[in-house]
Design a protein around this motif. Structure first.
Motif, PDB file in Angstrom:
ATOM      1  N   SER A   1     -13.241  17.156   0.032  1.00  0.00           N
ATOM      2  CA  SER A   1     -12.557  16.079   0.271  1.00  0.00           C
ATOM      3  C   SER A   1     -12.690  15.895   1.777  1.00  0.00           C
ATOM      4  O   SER A   1     -12.877  16.746   2.612  1.00  0.00           O
ATOM      5  CB  SER A   1     -11.208  16.146   0.107  1.00  0.00           C
ATOM      6  N   PRO A   2     -12.692  14.558   2.208  1.00  0.00           N
ATOM      7  CA  PRO A   2     -12.767  14.538   3.926  1.00  0.00           C
ATOM      8  C   PRO A   2     -11.602  15.016   4.625  1.00  0.00           C
ATOM      9  O   PRO A   2     -10.686  15.118   4.159  1.00  0.00           O
ATOM     10  CB  PRO A   2     -12.729  12.851   3.931  1.00  0.00           C
ATOM     11  N   THR A   3     -11.901  15.251   5.956  1.00  0.00           N
ATOM     12  CA  THR A   3     -10.723  15.887   6.531  1.00  0.00           C
ATOM     13  C   THR A   3     -10.071  14.807   7.067  1.00  0.00           C
ATOM     14  O   THR A   3      -8.626  15.000   6.884  1.00  0.00           O
ATOM     15  CB  THR A   3     -11.273  16.523   8.044  1.00  0.00           C
ATOM     16  N   SER A   4     -10.546  13.536   7.207  1.00  0.00           N
ATOM     17  CA  SER A   4      -9.669  12.547   7.501  1.00  0.00           C
ATOM     18  C   SER A   4     -10.331  11.143   7.051  1.00  0.00           C
ATOM     19  O   SER A   4     -11.644  11.351   6.860  1.00  0.00           O
ATOM     20  CB  SER A   4      -9.336  12.219   9.002  1.00  0.00           C
ATOM     21  N   GLY A   5      -9.752  10.003   6.841  1.00  0.00           N
ATOM     22  CA  GLY A   5     -10.427   8.664   6.309  1.00  0.00           C
ATOM     23  C   GLY A   5     -10.233   8.729   4.782  1.00  0.00           C
ATOM     24  O   GLY A   5      -9.554   9.666   4.070  1.00  0.00           O
ATOM     25  N   SER A   6     -10.759   7.623   4.312  1.00  0.00           N
ATOM     26  CA  SER A   6     -10.813   7.537   2.715  1.00  0.00           C
ATOM     27  C   SER A   6     -11.774   6.992   2.090  1.00  0.00           C
ATOM     28  O   SER A   6     -12.810   6.323   2.710  1.00  0.00           O
ATOM     29  CB  SER A   6      -9.841   6.624   2.625  1.00  0.00           C
TER      30      SER A   6
ATOM     31  N   LYS B   1     -15.440  14.689   8.658  1.00  0.00           N
ATOM     32  CA  LYS B   1     -15.448  16.087   7.855  1.00  0.00           C
ATOM     33  C   LYS B   1     -15.728  17.037   8.998  1.00  0.00           C
ATOM     34  O   LYS B   1     -16.689  17.262   9.667  1.00  0.00           O
ATOM     35  CB  LYS B   1     -16.561  16.094   6.972  1.00  0.00           C
ATOM     36  N   ILE B   2     -14.784  18.044   8.978  1.00  0.00           N
ATOM     37  CA  ILE B   2     -14.621  19.193   9.937  1.00  0.00           C
ATOM     38  C   ILE B   2     -14.565  20.359   9.202  1.00  0.00           C
ATOM     39  O   ILE B   2     -13.799  20.627   8.380  1.00  0.00           O
ATOM     40  CB  ILE B   2     -13.357  19.045  11.071  1.00  0.00           C
ATOM     41  N   TYR B   3     -15.524  21.306   9.326  1.00  0.00           N
ATOM     42  CA  TYR B   3     -15.605  22.353   8.700  1.00  0.00           C
ATOM     43  C   TYR B   3     -15.286  23.560   9.714  1.00  0.00           C
ATOM     44  O   TYR B   3     -15.113  23.385  10.907  1.00  0.00           O
ATOM     45  CB  TYR B   3     -17.136  22.789   8.285  1.00  0.00           C
ATOM     46  N   ASP B   4     -14.626  24.733   9.118  1.00  0.00           N
ATOM     47  CA  ASP B   4     -14.321  25.686   9.845  1.00  0.00           C
ATOM     48  C   ASP B   4     -15.242  26.874   9.763  1.00  0.00           C
ATOM     49  O   ASP B   4     -15.515  27.325   8.773  1.00  0.00           O
ATOM     50  CB  ASP B   4     -12.892  26.219   9.076  1.00  0.00           C
ATOM     51  N   ASP B   5     -15.872  26.980  11.193  1.00  0.00           N
ATOM     52  CA  ASP B   5     -16.916  28.086  11.185  1.00  0.00           C
ATOM     53  C   ASP B   5     -16.431  29.333  11.693  1.00  0.00           C
ATOM     54  O   ASP B   5     -16.416  29.437  12.908  1.00  0.00           O
ATOM     55  CB  ASP B   5     -17.974  27.556  11.988  1.00  0.00           C
ATOM     56  N   HIS B   6     -15.909  29.972  10.847  1.00  0.00           N
ATOM     57  CA  HIS B   6     -15.107  31.370  11.343  1.00  0.00           C
ATOM     58  C   HIS B   6     -14.207  31.070  12.453  1.00  0.00           C
ATOM     59  O   HIS B   6     -14.261  31.731  13.421  1.00  0.00           O
ATOM     60  CB  HIS B   6     -16.109  32.612  11.804  1.00  0.00           C
ATOM     61  N   GLY B   7     -13.271  30.500  12.244  1.00  0.00           N
ATOM     62  CA  GLY B   7     -12.453  29.888  13.303  1.00  0.00           C
ATOM     63  C   GLY B   7     -12.714  28.805  14.273  1.00  0.00           C
ATOM     64  O   GLY B   7     -11.819  28.339  14.916  1.00  0.00           O
ATOM     65  N   ALA B   8     -14.073  28.370  14.247  1.00  0.00           N
ATOM     66  CA  ALA B   8     -14.425  27.424  15.262  1.00  0.00           C
ATOM     67  C   ALA B   8     -14.550  26.170  14.560  1.00  0.00           C
ATOM     68  O   ALA B   8     -15.418  26.225  13.724  1.00  0.00           O
ATOM     69  CB  ALA B   8     -15.796  27.884  15.835  1.00  0.00           C
ATOM     70  N   PRO B   9     -14.028  25.057  14.817  1.00  0.00           N
ATOM     71  CA  PRO B   9     -14.205  23.845  13.933  1.00  0.00           C
ATOM     72  C   PRO B   9     -15.542  23.265  14.478  1.00  0.00           C
ATOM     73  O   PRO B   9     -15.826  23.242  15.519  1.00  0.00           O
ATOM     74  CB  PRO B   9     -12.879  22.850  14.293  1.00  0.00           C
ATOM     75  N   VAL B  10     -16.336  22.825  13.398  1.00  0.00           N
ATOM     76  CA  VAL B  10     -17.506  22.183  13.553  1.00  0.00           C
ATOM     77  C   VAL B  10     -17.489  20.813  12.805  1.00  0.00           C
ATOM     78  O   VAL B  10     -17.211  20.757  11.576  1.00  0.00           O
ATOM     79  CB  VAL B  10     -18.544  23.121  12.856  1.00  0.00           C
ATOM     80  N   THR B  11     -17.525  19.681  13.786  1.00  0.00           N
ATOM     81  CA  THR B  11     -17.793  18.281  13.284  1.00  0.00           C
ATOM     82  C   THR B  11     -18.767  18.001  12.530  1.00  0.00           C
ATOM     83  O   THR B  11     -20.059  17.771  13.143  1.00  0.00           O
ATOM     84  CB  THR B  11     -16.994  17.519  14.225  1.00  0.00           C
TER      85      THR B  11
ATOM     86  N   SER C   1     -23.036  16.464   3.103  1.00  0.00           N
ATOM     87  CA  SER C   1     -21.771  16.583   3.199  1.00  0.00           C
ATOM     88  C   SER C   1     -21.154  15.080   2.846  1.00  0.00           C
ATOM     89  O   SER C   1     -20.161  14.890   1.932  1.00  0.00           O
ATOM     90  CB  SER C   1     -21.144  16.915   4.424  1.00  0.00           C
ATOM     91  N   LEU C   2     -21.741  14.016   3.063  1.00  0.00           N
ATOM     92  CA  LEU C   2     -21.412  12.863   2.844  1.00  0.00           C
ATOM     93  C   LEU C   2     -21.300  12.392   1.309  1.00  0.00           C
ATOM     94  O   LEU C   2     -20.408  12.043   0.717  1.00  0.00           O
ATOM     95  CB  LEU C   2     -22.105  11.678   3.697  1.00  0.00           C
ATOM     96  N   LEU C   3     -22.598  12.740   0.842  1.00  0.00           N
ATOM     97  CA  LEU C   3     -22.768  12.637  -0.608  1.00  0.00           C
ATOM     98  C   LEU C   3     -21.664  13.380  -1.565  1.00  0.00           C
ATOM     99  O   LEU C   3     -21.249  13.022  -2.363  1.00  0.00           O
ATOM    100  CB  LEU C   3     -24.046  12.866  -1.038  1.00  0.00           C
ATOM    101  N   ASN C   4     -21.759  14.727  -0.918  1.00  0.00           N
ATOM    102  CA  ASN C   4     -20.519  15.672  -1.722  1.00  0.00           C
ATOM    103  C   ASN C   4     -19.251  15.135  -1.784  1.00  0.00           C
ATOM    104  O   ASN C   4     -18.319  15.179  -2.707  1.00  0.00           O
ATOM    105  CB  ASN C   4     -20.547  17.094  -1.273  1.00  0.00           C
TER     106      ASN C   4
END
Lengths: 252, 226
Positions: free
Chosen positions: A58-63, A11-21, A48-51
């Motif tokens: 939804s996960p950024t990648s994986g299933s 899961k990668i979040y977008d923190d004001h343009g900067a990706p945060v893993t 995040s995992l539980l959500n």
């Protein structure tokens, strides 16, 4: 039924343009009827995992699959229990527990039978007509457990469910959860930052590291239930988990 | 108080109640669902549709920013189309309704927004569809707030309805202006003001009471005090 499988979930979040893993490469198999605790410091991505398992994100990648069916959004086969109970304040206890069954279209007579069963299961049969604000924190969480179990989910998700309770109530609730789990045999994923809670409740403890959240180790807890904190084997496990978690703590 | 004055006041009161009652009922009928739509179509909400949300939001804002007296004159053709005339109490109800709809929608949206997101998530996890979440979670949880919003709307419309005199709508405000101001009958003006104060107080009291009764989070002690 209730085999949960996560495969290379990131899961990668977008923190004001900067990706945060937040999470990276989480591969995990939780068997039907298994009680799994996800243990980690705040910020390790455990919520995040539980959500993602719940389907809120939804996960950024994986299933993620439950009984080989891909998780694409929230659904009754994965109910969730929150720290702050999330009971419907305008509905009495009976109607709160009946909510999911009503959504599923279960006929009223059947609904009543299932609700009665679950209220007895959590020891609140006498409180069916009360409203949430009339109950204590521990009782509210019992209602939330009854409500989540009533729809017969395949997986029960719990996000720090007892963190808002006082110490004595928390211990009582941990005992209650063990009893309910032994009776219902559900697959449970519980997120916690408490080492003791993880050892007291779970079959396996998944320890997460931070920045990014990865699986650091999966520790099986082979102790008989109900578990005894004075058991030497318990102390060994606590020491092991504490050492794993300690590495992850922020320098104070 | 003279018989004539009482007759005038009763007629005017009836006209005000008719105008405000009809427009509030219609405004609630359209405005509350509109408030739901404004909320749930937002990005990240249960039925997100950002473009639709922006269009509806802009329409609501445009209507809300038009001064009532201008709105009333501007929509005279529409009023004629609906009630057949642009003069009279029922004709005044058209602009009142149109002005109240976006007002109610924004107030309802604000109340609905206050609903704990955890409740929505819990409902989703139990398999509730967006439609079920609106009917079984959002509306029941926001109902005390929506009732409070409708109370504000009724009180505001009583104020707006005074302007309806401009289209021959009648009502208490019109009576006050024509007799009290234009004819220097101070007694009529004073009587109108007193009736309006009593009317608004009654509406506010009833609205507060209903909102409190709907609020199940109150303790038994507070509920008993209502």
């Amino acid at each position: 039924m209730g085999h949960l499988s996560l495969s290379a979930v990131s899961k990668i979040y977008d923190d004001h343009g900067a990706p945060v893993t937040a999470l990276s490469g989480i591969t995990l198999d939780i068997a039907d009827g298994e009680f799994c605790a996800i243990l980690g410091h705040s910020g390790c991505g455990k919520t995040s995992l539980l959500n993602m398992v719940a389907g809120f994100e939804s996960p950024t990648s994986g299933s993620i699959t439950v009984d080989r069916q891909a998780v694409t959004g929230p659904g009754w086969e994965r109910t969730i229990i929150f720290q702050d109970y999330a009971l419907f304040p305008w509905a009495n206890i009976r109607d709160n527990v009946a909510f999911g069954l009503e959504m599923k279209g279960v006929p009223p007579a059947e609904r009543r039978r299932i609700v009665d069963h679950h209220l007895s299961l959590v020891g609140l049969a006498a409180f069916a007509e009360r409203y949430p604000h009339q109950l204590s924190g521990g009782m509210k969480q019992r209602v939330a457990i009854a409500r989540a179990l009533a729809v017969q989910p395949r997986v029960l998700l719990m996000d720090e469910p007892f963190a808002a309770l006082d110490d004595q109530t928390r211990r009582a609730m941990q005992g209650e959860l063990t009893r309910i789990w032994q009776q219902e045999k559900k697959t449970v994923v519980l997120v916690t930052h408490s080492i003791d809670e993880a050892i007291l409740l779970a079959d396996t403890v998944v320890v997460l590291s931070r920045h990014p959240g990865r699986i650091k180790r999966i520790v099986p807890i082979g102790l008989d239930r109900p578990r005894d904190e004075d058991d030497p084997a318990y102390a060994v496990l606590r020491k092991e988990l504490r050492a794993l978690i300690h590495d992850e703590a922020d320098p104070i | 108080m003279s018989q004539r004055l009482i007759g005038l006041l009763l007629d005017a009161l009836w006209e005000t109640l008719a105008m405000v009652g009809v427009s509030c009922f219609l405004a609630a009928l359209v405005g509350i669902p509109l408030g739901v739509v404004l909320l749930v179509t937002q990005r990240g909400h249960i039925a997100e549709s950002p473009l639709f949300n922006r269009v509806v939001g802009a329409l609501v804002n445009a209507t809300r920013s038009t001064p009532f007296i201008i709105l009333m004159v501007a929509i005279i053709p529409l009023t004629r189309l609906i009630v057949g005339t642009s003069i009279g109490t029922w004709a005044a109800a058209v602009p009142l309704t149109l002005a109240a709809i976006p007002f109610v929608a924004r107030l309802a949206e604000a109340s609905l927004r206050e609903v704990d997101p955890g409740l929505i998530e819990a409902a989703q996890a139990m398999g509730a569809t967006p439609r079920q979440i609106v009917a079984k979670v959002l509306i029941p949880e926001a109902l005390p707030g929506i009732v409070a919003g409708m109370t504000i709307t009724v009180v505001s419309l009583i104020g707006y309805s005074a302007m309806a005199g401009a289209v021959g709508g009648g009502g208490l405000g019109d009576l006050g202006i024509r007799y009290g101001y234009q004819r220097f009958e101070g007694e009529v003006m004073a009587a109108v003001v007193v009736v309006l104060i009593v009317l608004v107080s009654l509406v506010q009291w009833a609205g507060d009471r209903l909102a409190r009764q709907l609020n199940k989070r109150l303790t038994a002690k507070q509920a008993a005090a209502i």
